[in-house]
Design a protein around this motif. Structure first.
Motif, PDB file in Angstrom:
ATOM      1  N   ALA A   1       0.873  -1.114  -0.095  1.00  0.00           N
ATOM      2  CA  ALA A   1       0.001  -0.138   0.131  1.00  0.00           C
ATOM      3  C   ALA A   1       1.018   1.178  -0.022  1.00  0.00           C
ATOM      4  O   ALA A   1       0.682   2.335  -0.769  1.00  0.00           O
ATOM      5  CB  ALA A   1      -0.959   0.044   1.257  1.00  0.00           C
ATOM      6  N   LEU A   2       1.971   1.390   0.675  1.00  0.00           N
ATOM      7  CA  LEU A   2       2.861   2.292   0.494  1.00  0.00           C
ATOM      8  C   LEU A   2       3.635   2.592  -0.636  1.00  0.00           C
ATOM      9  O   LEU A   2       3.440   3.700  -0.950  1.00  0.00           O
ATOM     10  CB  LEU A   2       3.845   2.132   1.967  1.00  0.00           C
ATOM     11  N   LEU A   3       3.817   1.767  -1.208  1.00  0.00           N
ATOM     12  CA  LEU A   3       4.478   1.819  -2.500  1.00  0.00           C
ATOM     13  C   LEU A   3       3.434   2.414  -3.362  1.00  0.00           C
ATOM     14  O   LEU A   3       3.803   2.977  -4.322  1.00  0.00           O
ATOM     15  CB  LEU A   3       5.170   0.406  -2.857  1.00  0.00           C
ATOM     16  N   LEU A   4       2.225   1.952  -3.448  1.00  0.00           N
ATOM     17  CA  LEU A   4       1.266   2.357  -4.244  1.00  0.00           C
ATOM     18  C   LEU A   4       0.864   3.835  -4.276  1.00  0.00           C
ATOM     19  O   LEU A   4       0.790   4.583  -4.996  1.00  0.00           O
ATOM     20  CB  LEU A   4       0.060   1.587  -4.330  1.00  0.00           C
ATOM     21  N   VAL A   5       0.952   4.248  -2.995  1.00  0.00           N
ATOM     22  CA  VAL A   5       0.722   5.584  -2.449  1.00  0.00           C
ATOM     23  C   VAL A   5       2.004   6.381  -2.925  1.00  0.00           C
ATOM     24  O   VAL A   5       1.640   7.506  -3.643  1.00  0.00           O
ATOM     25  CB  VAL A   5       0.658   5.787  -1.148  1.00  0.00           C
ATOM     26  N   ILE A   6       3.039   6.098  -3.025  1.00  0.00           N
ATOM     27  CA  ILE A   6       4.513   6.582  -3.612  1.00  0.00           C
ATOM     28  C   ILE A   6       4.164   6.555  -5.004  1.00  0.00           C
ATOM     29  O   ILE A   6       4.613   7.671  -5.696  1.00  0.00           O
ATOM     30  CB  ILE A   6       5.845   5.795  -2.926  1.00  0.00           C
ATOM     31  N   GLY A   7       3.700   5.645  -5.610  1.00  0.00           N
ATOM     32  CA  GLY A   7       3.765   5.395  -6.802  1.00  0.00           C
ATOM     33  C   GLY A   7       2.887   6.536  -7.355  1.00  0.00           C
ATOM     34  O   GLY A   7       2.912   7.369  -8.689  1.00  0.00           O
TER      35      GLY A   7
ATOM     36  N   PHE B   1       2.703  14.034  -9.766  1.00  0.00           N
ATOM     37  CA  PHE B   1       3.628  15.209  -9.815  1.00  0.00           C
ATOM     38  C   PHE B   1       4.414  15.096 -10.991  1.00  0.00           C
ATOM     39  O   PHE B   1       4.870  16.253 -11.574  1.00  0.00           O
ATOM     40  CB  PHE B   1       4.556  15.510  -8.580  1.00  0.00           C
ATOM     41  N   VAL B   2       5.049  13.939 -11.367  1.00  0.00           N
ATOM     42  CA  VAL B   2       5.852  13.772 -12.411  1.00  0.00           C
ATOM     43  C   VAL B   2       5.157  13.667 -13.728  1.00  0.00           C
ATOM     44  O   VAL B   2       5.809  14.048 -14.863  1.00  0.00           O
ATOM     45  CB  VAL B   2       6.955  12.910 -12.078  1.00  0.00           C
ATOM     46  N   GLN B   3       4.192  12.687 -13.726  1.00  0.00           N
ATOM     47  CA  GLN B   3       3.468  12.605 -15.090  1.00  0.00           C
ATOM     48  C   GLN B   3       2.160  13.177 -15.397  1.00  0.00           C
ATOM     49  O   GLN B   3       2.189  14.112 -16.502  1.00  0.00           O
ATOM     50  CB  GLN B   3       3.466  11.148 -15.046  1.00  0.00           C
ATOM     51  N   ALA B   4       1.251  13.011 -14.780  1.00  0.00           N
ATOM     52  CA  ALA B   4      -0.006  13.508 -15.050  1.00  0.00           C
ATOM     53  C   ALA B   4      -0.103  14.945 -14.949  1.00  0.00           C
ATOM     54  O   ALA B   4      -0.922  15.637 -15.743  1.00  0.00           O
ATOM     55  CB  ALA B   4      -0.980  12.886 -13.867  1.00  0.00           C
ATOM     56  N   GLY B   5       0.449  15.500 -13.863  1.00  0.00           N
ATOM     57  CA  GLY B   5       0.408  17.054 -13.807  1.00  0.00           C
ATOM     58  C   GLY B   5       1.041  17.866 -14.980  1.00  0.00           C
ATOM     59  O   GLY B   5       0.183  18.566 -15.447  1.00  0.00           O
TER      60      GLY B   5
ATOM     61  N   ALA C   1       5.047   0.898  -8.709  1.00  0.00           N
ATOM     62  CA  ALA C   1       5.277   2.371  -8.451  1.00  0.00           C
ATOM     63  C   ALA C   1       6.280   2.799  -9.137  1.00  0.00           C
ATOM     64  O   ALA C   1       6.533   4.236  -9.552  1.00  0.00           O
ATOM     65  CB  ALA C   1       5.720   2.018  -6.780  1.00  0.00           C
ATOM     66  N   ALA C   2       7.452   2.108  -9.530  1.00  0.00           N
ATOM     67  CA  ALA C   2       8.514   2.657 -10.497  1.00  0.00           C
ATOM     68  C   ALA C   2       8.070   3.290 -11.821  1.00  0.00           C
ATOM     69  O   ALA C   2       8.508   4.215 -12.202  1.00  0.00           O
ATOM     70  CB  ALA C   2       9.744   1.816 -10.460  1.00  0.00           C
ATOM     71  N   LEU C   3       7.320   2.563 -12.633  1.00  0.00           N
ATOM     72  CA  LEU C   3       6.882   2.816 -13.744  1.00  0.00           C
ATOM     73  C   LEU C   3       5.859   4.216 -13.527  1.00  0.00           C
ATOM     74  O   LEU C   3       6.089   5.054 -14.335  1.00  0.00           O
ATOM     75  CB  LEU C   3       5.800   1.879 -14.299  1.00  0.00           C
ATOM     76  N   LEU C   4       5.361   4.527 -12.658  1.00  0.00           N
ATOM     77  CA  LEU C   4       4.491   5.392 -12.445  1.00  0.00           C
ATOM     78  C   LEU C   4       5.252   6.774 -12.071  1.00  0.00           C
ATOM     79  O   LEU C   4       4.637   7.778 -12.173  1.00  0.00           O
ATOM     80  CB  LEU C   4       3.277   5.241 -11.298  1.00  0.00           C
TER      81      LEU C   4
END
Length: 422
Positions: free
Chosen positions: A7-13, A19-23, A128-131
């Motif tokens: 769950a933590l990794l998913l939140v980080i992803g 902030f890095v991709q969608a925004g 998470a890394a892909l995101l």
């Protein structure tokens, strides 16, 4: 992996994606750009809804000029059933529909990654890394592309076809009628002699083509299958005025076009024959490796790489098709690294780890960064960065085929619908 850690990794992803991709991608979409590539779908649907021929390029240009949005749009060269997915655009302006398409792509992205985790051995940490890092994701979003729209049903179909061959065939057949390239996945079912899935996919293609007739019409439908589609193999994408040798093209035919340049914007006969021969050899290698594979997810991932690399045009946004393939390779590579390290094979573990990092990096690094690196190199070495993503495709293909017959301790078990048969 413990649920809390997952769950933590998913939140980080998700934070990284926001902030890095969608925004940044949303800012480009909201700023306009006259709909980018989505404009081709929009005006093709607009022309079809008004009884015109969506494959008539001047009609699309005229519709755009009438809307005062742009002087011309790229030709529409997708299968007729694709227009059913954008037939809702009637009440919306190009900009409103383009912005809505952004959120469609976001929903498709998360659905694709979920299928990857459940059915294709993609670990949560890789998601998470892909995101955070996979630059084709925002490229696909702000260009208004439809790659994920085709990828999701293809993955779902491959995942369920062993137990539900008809449902699997319908899903992959649908994907192939949105973009033709997923039809290559039928090769996996041919290897498995899953004839029901193959026939269901073929029947779906026919059925969807007929279902689209009220919108598209008989004459445009025949025009696609007899005029537009046959031109793909030589690089004639229905009048697309983009040179094959564009710096951002990462396909096998692009390499052959550079070696054997053709007239204008189509492949020379030599380049066509050379591309066909290379693809045939790669398919034969894939089939030989897939015959007794113990990692079906790796086999499907390798076929996805061929699906991306074999068309004449392979742009940045097309690499979003490799999301699950890269995640599968990452999970299998990490298990191999751990197994080799624990077994005292430190050099082997290091080699696999370096191969994974290299492949991920060259496929994921953003195009502006690639071009910046290319500009810093002498002209004689500029090809190294220019073709780096093509090299990454080759490396991912090789990695997945290598893993295909090497079940690693700690593996999650059979995937792509085979668990019930194990």
């Amino acid at each position: 992996m413990p649920r809390r850690l997952s769950a933590l990794l998913l939140v980080i992803g998700l934070l990284g994606h926001l902030f890095v991709q969608a925004g940044p991608a949303w800012k480009k979409v909201h700023a306009g750009g006259a709909g980018r590539d989505f404009a081709s779908y929009y005006y093709a649907a607009d022309v079809a809804l008004h009884g015109g021929d969506p494959y008539e390029n001047p009609s699309l240009d005229a519709a755009a000029r009438e809307d005062h949005t742009r002087k011309s749009v790229n030709p529409y060269f997708y299968p007729p059933p694709f227009l059913l997915t954008v037939s809702w655009i009637g009440p919306f302006s190009l900009q409103s529909a383009y912005e809505a398409w952004f959120f469609v792509n976001e929903a498709l992205l998360f659905a694709v990654l979920a299928v990857g985790v459940v059915a294709f051995e993609v670990p949560v940490w890789a998601v998470a890394a892909l995101l955070w890092t996979w630059s084709p994701i925002p490229d696909n979003a702000w260009m208004g592309q439809a790659n994920l729209l085709a990828l999701l049903p293809a993955l779902l179909g491959l995942a369920v076809a062993k137990r539900r061959p008809v449902a699997g065939g319908i899903l992959v057949g649908t994907a192939a009628m949105l973009k033709m390239s997923p039809a290559l996945f039928l090769g996996w079912w041919l290897m498995q002699r899953n004839w029901r899935a193959v026939l269901a996919a073929m029947g779906t293609a026919v059925g969807l083509s007929l279902a689209a007739l009220p919108l598209v019409g008989w004459a445009p439908t025949l025009r696609f299958y007899t005029e537009v589609l046959p031109g793909f193999s030589k690089g004639d994408y229905h009048g697309l005025k983009v040179p094959i040798s564009l710096e951002a093209n990462h396909s096998i035919p692009d390499l052959m076009d550079r070696a054997f340049p053709g007239p204008g914007s189509i492949l020379s006969e030599t380049a066509q024959h050379a591309s066909t021969a290379i693809v045939a050899v790669l398919l034969a290698i894939w089939a030989w490796r897939a015959w007794r594979a113990t990692e079906p997810a790796a086999v499907v991932g390798a076929l996805a790489v061929l699906m991306v690399a074999t068309p004449v045009y392979t742009y940045e946004h097309h690499l979003v098709f490799l999301l699950v393939a890269m995640g599968t390779a990452a999970g299998l590579a990490w298990r191999r690294v751990v197994a080799d390290w624990r077994g005292g094979r430190r050099a082997a573990a290091g080699a696999v780890g370096l191969a994974l990092v290299f492949t991920w990096f060259v496929l994921a690094w953003p195009l502006p960064m690639l071009r910046g690196a290319q500009a810093m190199l002498p002209k004689d070495l500029a090809w190294v960065t220019r073709e780096s993503k093509t090299l990454g495709e080759a490396a991912l293909f090789a990695m997945l085929l290598w893993f295909a017959g090497r079940r690693t301790a700690g593996a999650a078990g059979p995937t792509t619908g085979e668990a019930a048969e194990a």
